[in-house]
Design a protein around this motif. Structure first.
Motif, PDB file in Angstrom:
ATOM      1  N   ILE A  76     -57.946  17.195  -3.024  1.00 33.26           N
ATOM      2  CA  ILE A  76     -57.537  18.309  -3.873  1.00 33.26           C
ATOM      3  C   ILE A  76     -56.027  18.521  -3.846  1.00 33.26           C
ATOM      4  N   THR A  77     -55.421  18.308  -2.677  1.00 33.18           N
ATOM      5  CA  THR A  77     -54.007  18.630  -2.487  1.00 33.18           C
ATOM      6  C   THR A  77     -53.236  17.415  -1.981  1.00 33.18           C
ATOM      7  N   PRO A  78     -51.908  17.459  -2.057  1.00 31.81           N
ATOM      8  CA  PRO A  78     -51.103  16.396  -1.453  1.00 31.81           C
ATOM      9  C   PRO A  78     -51.384  16.230   0.040  1.00 31.81           C
ATOM     10  N   GLU A  79     -51.682  17.337   0.713  1.00 37.96           N
ATOM     11  CA  GLU A  79     -52.006  17.259   2.140  1.00 37.96           C
ATOM     12  C   GLU A  79     -53.284  16.461   2.377  1.00 37.96           C
ATOM     13  N   ASP A  80     -54.235  16.577   1.458  1.00 33.95           N
ATOM     14  CA  ASP A  80     -55.460  15.783   1.565  1.00 33.95           C
ATOM     15  C   ASP A  80     -55.155  14.296   1.465  1.00 33.95           C
ATOM     16  N   VAL A  81     -54.268  13.947   0.552  1.00 33.46           N
ATOM     17  CA  VAL A  81     -53.878  12.547   0.388  1.00 33.46           C
ATOM     18  C   VAL A  81     -53.273  12.012   1.678  1.00 33.46           C
ATOM     19  N   GLU A  82     -52.363  12.792   2.255  1.00 35.10           N
ATOM     20  CA  GLU A  82     -51.704  12.372   3.499  1.00 35.10           C
ATOM     21  C   GLU A  82     -52.713  12.224   4.632  1.00 35.10           C
ATOM     22  N   ALA A  83     -53.632  13.178   4.746  1.00 30.62           N
ATOM     23  CA  ALA A  83     -54.629  13.119   5.812  1.00 30.62           C
ATOM     24  C   ALA A  83     -55.564  11.931   5.626  1.00 30.62           C
ATOM     25  N   ALA A  84     -55.970  11.672   4.397  1.00 30.90           N
ATOM     26  CA  ALA A  84     -56.863  10.539   4.126  1.00 30.90           C
ATOM     27  C   ALA A  84     -56.201   9.226   4.503  1.00 30.90           C
ATOM     28  N   GLN A  85     -54.948   9.077   4.130  1.00 32.17           N
ATOM     29  CA  GLN A  85     -54.232   7.850   4.477  1.00 32.17           C
ATOM     30  C   GLN A  85     -54.059   7.719   5.987  1.00 32.17           C
ATOM     31  N   GLY A  86     -53.791   8.833   6.641  1.00 33.65           N
ATOM     32  CA  GLY A  86     -53.640   8.798   8.085  1.00 33.65           C
ATOM     33  C   GLY A  86     -54.907   8.375   8.797  1.00 33.65           C
ATOM     34  N   ALA A  87     -56.053   8.658   8.180  1.00 28.55           N
ATOM     35  CA  ALA A  87     -57.342   8.275   8.768  1.00 28.55           C
ATOM     36  C   ALA A  87     -57.730   6.844   8.422  1.00 28.55           C
ATOM     37  N   GLY A  88     -56.976   6.198   7.529  1.00 30.28           N
ATOM     38  CA  GLY A  88     -57.256   4.814   7.189  1.00 30.28           C
ATOM     39  C   GLY A  88     -57.980   4.609   5.881  1.00 30.28           C
ATOM     40  N   ALA A  89     -58.096   5.651   5.056  1.00 26.85           N
ATOM     41  CA  ALA A  89     -58.770   5.499   3.770  1.00 26.85           C
ATOM     42  C   ALA A  89     -58.022   4.509   2.886  1.00 26.85           C
ATOM     43  N   ARG A  90     -58.787   3.649   2.210  1.00 26.23           N
ATOM     44  CA  ARG A  90     -58.178   2.634   1.356  1.00 26.23           C
ATOM     45  C   ARG A  90     -58.112   3.060  -0.104  1.00 26.23           C
ATOM     46  N   PHE A  91     -58.782   4.150  -0.434  1.00 28.88           N
ATOM     47  CA  PHE A  91     -58.695   4.702  -1.776  1.00 28.88           C
ATOM     48  C   PHE A  91     -59.066   6.174  -1.707  1.00 28.88           C
TER      49      PHE A  91
END
Length: 213
Positions: A76-91
């Motif tokens: 939903i937010t830019p913070e979600d994007v950052e957290a997802a990437q930090g966890a290793g999400a590929r998309f």
């Protein structure tokens, strides 16, 4: 990452299997065996929704499963994007799209599947370069008939419809020329996950993997 490049990656992912499991995980300890069960059934692309406190740890665990391609949903937010990437999400997957979210995904080079429910929303995303989109909420937004209708004036867009889709109607969506795959939670029902019935989930995944073929 440009939206065009993101759409190319998402199209490749969507073509891996006819169904992307949409997963709401309450206990991160269940994440790895769940991913193993789904991959064994022929569904390698997994969406873990950021709706629970365990979601990010679940993504981390699932990324260690051979053959699993793990993404984060409900961004939903830019913070979600950052957290997802930090966890290793590929998309990433979003129920909709805002300029801030789209910009954050581009800046972070996270391939994003943005959501659209109307022709105007789909056109706005296409204008920004997103030719692969999530049609959400699919059933509430008009279902198969609505998605078929969008295909006429918007033939350049391919969709992953999600929302209200299950074994009774998934094949109808998959038969549409503008559908790449569908998203659904029925392949990992909460009761089977809670019971640790991984064989049962593999059986559901195997049936889903055979849809539309």
């Amino acid at each position: 990452m440009t939206p065009h490049a993101a759409s190319e990656i998402l199209e490749t992912l969507c073509r891996q299997a006819p169904v992307i499991p949409v997963l709401v995980i309450e206990d991160a300890a269940q994440a790895r065996p769940l991913a193993e069960a789904l991959v064994a059934g022929g569904l390698p692309v997994l969406e873990v929704t950021l709706r629970t406190p365990a979601a990010l740890e679940a993504i981390r665990a699932m990324t260690r499963v051979a053959g699993a391609i793990v993404g984060a949903g409900t961004l939903i937010t830019p913070e979600d994007v950052e957290a997802a990437q930090g966890a290793g999400a590929r998309f990433g997957v979003s129920p909709g799209a805002t300029p801030m979210l789209l910009d954050a995904a581009r800046a972070g080079a996270l391939p994003l599947l943005p959501g659209a429910a109307t022709a105007t929303e789909a056109m706005a995303l296409l204008e920004r370069g997103f030719s692969v989109q999530k049609f959400f909420p699919a059933e509430a937004a008009g279902g198969v008939a609505a998605l078929r209708a969008l295909g006429g004036p918007l033939p350049r867009i391919r969709f992953c419809p999600t929302g209200g889709i299950g074994p009774a109607n998934a094949a109808d969506y998959l038969a549409l020329p503008n559908t790449l795959c569908v998203g659904g939670s029925w392949v990992a029902p909460g009761a089977l996950v809670a019971a640790g019935d991984w064989a049962g989930i593999t059986a559901l995944a195997r049936a889903a993997a055979g849809l539309g073929r």
